[in-house]
Design an enzyme around this catalytic site. Structure first.
Site, PDB file in Angstrom:
ATOM      1  N   ASP A  12       0.910  -1.403   0.141  1.00  9.75           N
ATOM      2  CA  ASP A  12       0.079   0.019   0.135  1.00  9.75           C
ATOM      3  C   ASP A  12       0.903   1.268  -0.019  1.00  9.75           C
ATOM      4  O   ASP A  12       2.059   1.237   0.204  1.00  9.75           O
ATOM      5  CB  ASP A  12      -0.919   0.019   1.249  1.00  9.75           C
ATOM      6  CG  ASP A  12      -1.749   1.406   1.136  1.00  9.75           C
ATOM      7  OD1 ASP A  12      -2.731   1.234   0.213  1.00  9.75           O
ATOM      8  OD2 ASP A  12      -1.769   2.145   1.980  1.00  9.75           O
ATOM      9  N   SER A  13       0.218   2.543  -0.465  1.00  8.34           N
ATOM     10  CA  SER A  13       1.086   3.648  -0.198  1.00  8.34           C
ATOM     11  C   SER A  13       1.493   3.908   1.086  1.00  8.34           C
ATOM     12  O   SER A  13       2.320   4.691   1.295  1.00  8.34           O
ATOM     13  CB  SER A  13       0.236   4.753  -0.815  1.00  8.34           C
ATOM     14  OG  SER A  13      -1.196   4.828  -0.188  1.00  8.34           O
ATOM     15  N   CYS A  75      -3.549  -1.127  -2.132  1.00  2.30           N
ATOM     16  CA  CYS A  75      -4.019   0.365  -2.427  1.00  2.30           C
ATOM     17  C   CYS A  75      -4.791   0.531  -3.736  1.00  2.30           C
ATOM     18  O   CYS A  75      -4.544   0.115  -4.775  1.00  2.30           O
ATOM     19  CB  CYS A  75      -2.672   0.935  -2.792  1.00  2.30           C
ATOM     20  SG  CYS A  75      -2.685   2.788  -3.110  1.00  2.30           S
ATOM     21  N   GLU A 152      -6.760   9.973   8.503  1.00  4.21           N
ATOM     22  CA  GLU A 152      -5.556  10.069   8.917  1.00  4.21           C
ATOM     23  C   GLU A 152      -5.378  11.007  10.534  1.00  4.21           C
ATOM     24  O   GLU A 152      -4.588  10.854  11.235  1.00  4.21           O
ATOM     25  CB  GLU A 152      -4.432  10.520   8.107  1.00  4.21           C
ATOM     26  CG  GLU A 152      -4.300   9.346   7.062  1.00  4.21           C
ATOM     27  CD  GLU A 152      -3.259   9.324   5.991  1.00  4.21           C
ATOM     28  OE1 GLU A 152      -2.495  10.341   6.176  1.00  4.21           O
ATOM     29  OE2 GLU A 152      -2.971   8.451   5.261  1.00  4.21           O
ATOM     30  N   CYS A 187     -11.291   3.249  -1.812  1.00  6.35           N
ATOM     31  CA  CYS A 187     -10.070   3.624  -1.100  1.00  6.35           C
ATOM     32  C   CYS A 187     -10.040   3.012   0.378  1.00  6.35           C
ATOM     33  O   CYS A 187     -10.785   2.688   1.110  1.00  6.35           O
ATOM     34  CB  CYS A 187     -10.424   5.079  -0.749  1.00  6.35           C
ATOM     35  SG  CYS A 187      -8.871   5.674  -0.126  1.00  6.35           S
ATOM     36  N   HIS A 189      -8.776   3.645   2.995  1.00  3.38           N
ATOM     37  CA  HIS A 189      -9.233   4.744   4.142  1.00  3.38           C
ATOM     38  C   HIS A 189     -10.540   4.539   4.540  1.00  3.38           C
ATOM     39  O   HIS A 189     -10.940   4.516   5.923  1.00  3.38           O
ATOM     40  CB  HIS A 189      -8.644   5.868   4.011  1.00  3.38           C
ATOM     41  CG  HIS A 189      -7.376   6.287   4.276  1.00  3.38           C
ATOM     42  ND1 HIS A 189      -6.341   5.626   3.476  1.00  3.38           N
ATOM     43  CD2 HIS A 189      -6.352   7.052   5.082  1.00  3.38           C
ATOM     44  CE1 HIS A 189      -5.269   5.990   3.657  1.00  3.38           C
ATOM     45  NE2 HIS A 189      -5.195   6.859   4.494  1.00  3.38           N
TER      46      HIS A 189
HETATM   47  N1  DGL Z   1      -4.033   4.041  -0.681  1.00  2.00           N
HETATM   48  C1  DGL Z   1      -4.859   4.895  -1.339  1.00  2.00           C
HETATM   49  C2  DGL Z   1      -6.065   4.235  -2.047  1.00  2.00           C
HETATM   50  O1  DGL Z   1      -6.487   3.247  -1.473  1.00  2.00           O
HETATM   51  C3  DGL Z   1      -5.413   6.104  -0.391  1.00  2.00           C
HETATM   52  C4  DGL Z   1      -3.975   6.919   0.179  1.00  2.00           C
HETATM   53  C5  DGL Z   1      -3.224   7.721  -0.906  1.00  2.00           C
HETATM   54  O2  DGL Z   1      -3.828   8.441  -1.896  1.00  2.00           O
HETATM   55  O3  DGL Z   1      -1.877   7.147  -1.106  1.00  2.00           O
HETATM   56  O4  DGL Z   1      -6.328   4.911  -3.148  1.00  2.00           O
END
Ligand code: DGL
Length: 273
Positions: A12-13, A75, A152, A187, A189
């Site tokens: 993930d990012s 991600c 966050e 997403c 989050h």
């Molecule tokens: N992990 C990203 C997503 O699911 C969200 C956070 C980011 O923009 O890095 O799209």
């Protein structure tokens, strides 16, 4: 084909993919997990295809280098923008979050109209729209860029977040999509906002969490890859290792809310080393 405990690499990012890891731990508790969070380079949601693809391929190589036998691209942005490039670069099976999310939406939507919320980059890629269209569903994709920073910040049940979400969803469930009956959380989050989104979305709407659908897709994929193992080995608890490109301390502090448990075995890595 292997009969050992599988080693699953999750990418993930940053922190958000821990919601996917949480779902994986519920469905596949008897695996070894390597989690790579590119915390130094997040957010991906506002970056270009080229940049996200380059970062994601580097992460995939890192996880393969640590013996991951299957890669989960947790991600949504990386999946939407670069799943093809990651899959071509990898030597092990790769599972993204978009197809499982679209599949889950297709299995529950009766009106065949779906609203998808995600980052700017995910929405611009139309990856969800294409996956849903292939299953005969119409979709309205809505970028909700303010939701990631609010999550966050820990404001998952805050009146400000509720107000912001209400504005986004009012805009999304409009015009030809007033009768949409499914909301896809596109997403990492957003699963943390599920109770809030439940309050804000029209009552008839079912919520599809891509994290849950992905965990089930990974379990199905593993059942093809793994021979059944009898005995104690498969019943052991999951072993977790985390790799992050920025502060270990911050990852442990923020990550706990996403994973729902304390994070141990966290190591800092610098991909340029
Ligand atoms: N992990 C990203 C997503 O699911 C969200 C956070 C980011 O923009 O890095 O799209």
């Amino acid at each position: 084909m292997t009969s050992r405990r599988p080693t699953i690499g999750v990418f993930d990012s940053g922190f958000g993919g821990l919601t996917v890891l949480k779902a994986l731990l519920e469905v596949i508790p008897d695996a070894d997990y390597l989690y790579f969070g590119d915390t130094a380079r997040l957010p991906y949601g506002s970056k270009s295809v080229q940049t996200v693809a380059r970062y994601a391929v580097e992460a995939a190589h890192f996880l393969e280098g640590h013996k991951a036998e299957l890669l989960v691209i947790a991600c949504n942005t990386a999946t939407a923008l670069a799943l093809g490039q990651i899959t071509s670069a990898a030597h092990v099976p790769v599972v993204g979050v978009v197809e499982p999310g679209a599949e889950a939406a297709a299995s529950i939507s009766k009106t065949r109209k779906v609203v998808v919320i995600g980052t700017e980059a995910t929405v611009c890629s139309h990856a969800y729209q294409k996956a849903l269209e292939a299953r005969g569903l119409q979709s309205h994709e809505k970028a909700c860029p303010l939701l990631v920073p609010l999550v966050e910040e820990g404001w998952v049940d805050h009146s400000v977040t509720e107000h912001v979400a209400r504005i986004y969803l009012n805009e999304a469930f409009a015009d030809g999509f007033r009768d949409a009956d499914t909301l896809v959380l596109g997403c990492t989050h957003y699963p943390l906002l599920k109770p809030l989104l439940r309050r804000v979305a029209p009552a008839r709407v079912s919520i599809v969490d891509s994290a849950d659908s992905t965990a089930r897709a990974v379990a199905a994929r593993l059942s093809n890859l793994l021979q059944p193992v009898a005995g104690e080995e498969r019943r052991e608890r999951a072993r977790l290792r985390f790799f992050v490109t920025d502060s270990v301390e911050k990852f442990q502090r923020l990550g706990q809310a996403f994973l729902g448990r304390p994070l141990e075995n966290v190591q800092h890595v610098d991909l340029k080393e």
